[in-house]
Design an enzyme around this catalytic site. Sequence first.
Site, PDB file in Angstrom:
ATOM      1  N   MET A 149       0.816  -1.210   0.000  1.00 31.24           N
ATOM      2  CA  MET A 149       0.000   0.000   0.000  1.00 31.24           C
ATOM      3  C   MET A 149       0.853   1.264   0.000  1.00 31.24           C
ATOM      4  SD  MET A 149      -3.288  -0.634  -0.066  1.00 31.24           S
ATOM      5  CE  MET A 149      -3.873   0.952   0.548  1.00 31.24           C
ATOM      6  N   GLU A 150       1.932   1.247   0.758  1.00 32.63           N
ATOM      7  CA  GLU A 150       2.695   2.472   0.976  1.00 32.63           C
ATOM      8  C   GLU A 150       3.678   2.794  -0.151  1.00 32.63           C
ATOM      9  OE1 GLU A 150       2.050   4.609   3.110  1.00 32.63           O
ATOM     10  OE2 GLU A 150       0.782   3.559   4.527  1.00 32.63           O
TER      11      GLU A 150
END
Length: 420
Positions: free
Chosen positions: A148-149
């Site tokens: 996600m990051e």
Amino acid sequence: MYQTPSCFSVTALLTIFALVAGGATLSASAQTPPANSSPAAVAPDDAKRDQRFARWIADFSTTARAAGINEATLQSAFEGVRFIPRVTELDGAQAEFTRTVWDYLDSAVSAQRVVRGQDRLLQARPAVDAAAARYGVPAEILAAIWGMESNYGSNTGDIPTIDALATLGFEGRREAWARGQLLAALKILQNRDIPREQMLGSWAGAMGQTQFLPSNFLAYAVDADGDGRRDIWGSIPDVMASTANFLARSGWQAGQPWGQEVRLPPGFDLALADGEQRRPAGAWANLGVRSMDGTPLPALSDSALLLPAGARGPAFLIGPNFRTILRYNNSTSYALAVGLLAQALAGGAAVQTSWPRDLQALSRGQLLALQTALNTRGFDSGTPDGMVGPATRSAIRRYQQSVGLPADGYPTLELLQRLQ
């Protein structure tokens, strides 16, 4: 993403203010504008802004000295610091808060991201498993946050952290927060965890492969590979251990799932599914809540029901670990994406209930109008800001109950039109 301003470096102006403030004189080379720069061509408004920015940096440097930051660190950090207009444009426009949850999840938990994640997890398995065993956080959760990051380390951001935080502090909307993060970033430089030119990240100052804010880096980053540096930019062992340490110290409960998709019985009181009312999973089962495959609900002693897309979308039973993920990023869409991506990486099922894709996301202006209308009718949603939070959802539920609608707390165009 990083935009060079049209003016010459703020360093030349900073030198004057540093002398006034009693700081060290910057190097001669730093005081000279680049050869291809022409101050006469700088827009007057930009020149005035850069003068104010330099004064802000000088004032902040005084604060930093008092907090123990030495002159060498200040010199390294602020010698070429620049105001970045793009940072202020991006502030407040996070995708987690401006898109429908299904649109957000379509990209966050795409088939491509799942396949890439399974491959990257296989490559990083020793480091991920070591962090999982040490801190009690599942490997798939760590990999999901990694995905996600930064898309598993492929996009960590290219904006200088010092410049981004200085810009946010100077801009003023979140000055107190930005000043605290900027001071933390200076401490990281002073500790020699990372050189200034390699301290890169997002527009908001988040850094490394799992996007730690500087204050979180100081509190939770771990030197897992034993090289004497906490390197969340280049060391996978450090990245995974730091992320797991953050979650463990933020309340992660080993052996418990984040949650799961569930079915609600016909006629269920949707006002109970606000994500806040907590009960043992057995109590929800007694109300007719069931797992999608008919197996017993997970033994969560402190769980809640969540309807991220309202009455027409999927329902989720969420536990304490879901709330821990919110400590990483306080967005329901984000936390749901982490849980579902981790589930997919482990070979689990995707969301089975259809999303109400015919519903359109309300614009910021429409949400402001909705909040204003709710307040006018006596359903307090707080100060209108165009962002849907707990107060707005609670106000929507109270209004829905007053007119006999399912109290799911979800903002729709139909609801806005009815209020108006």
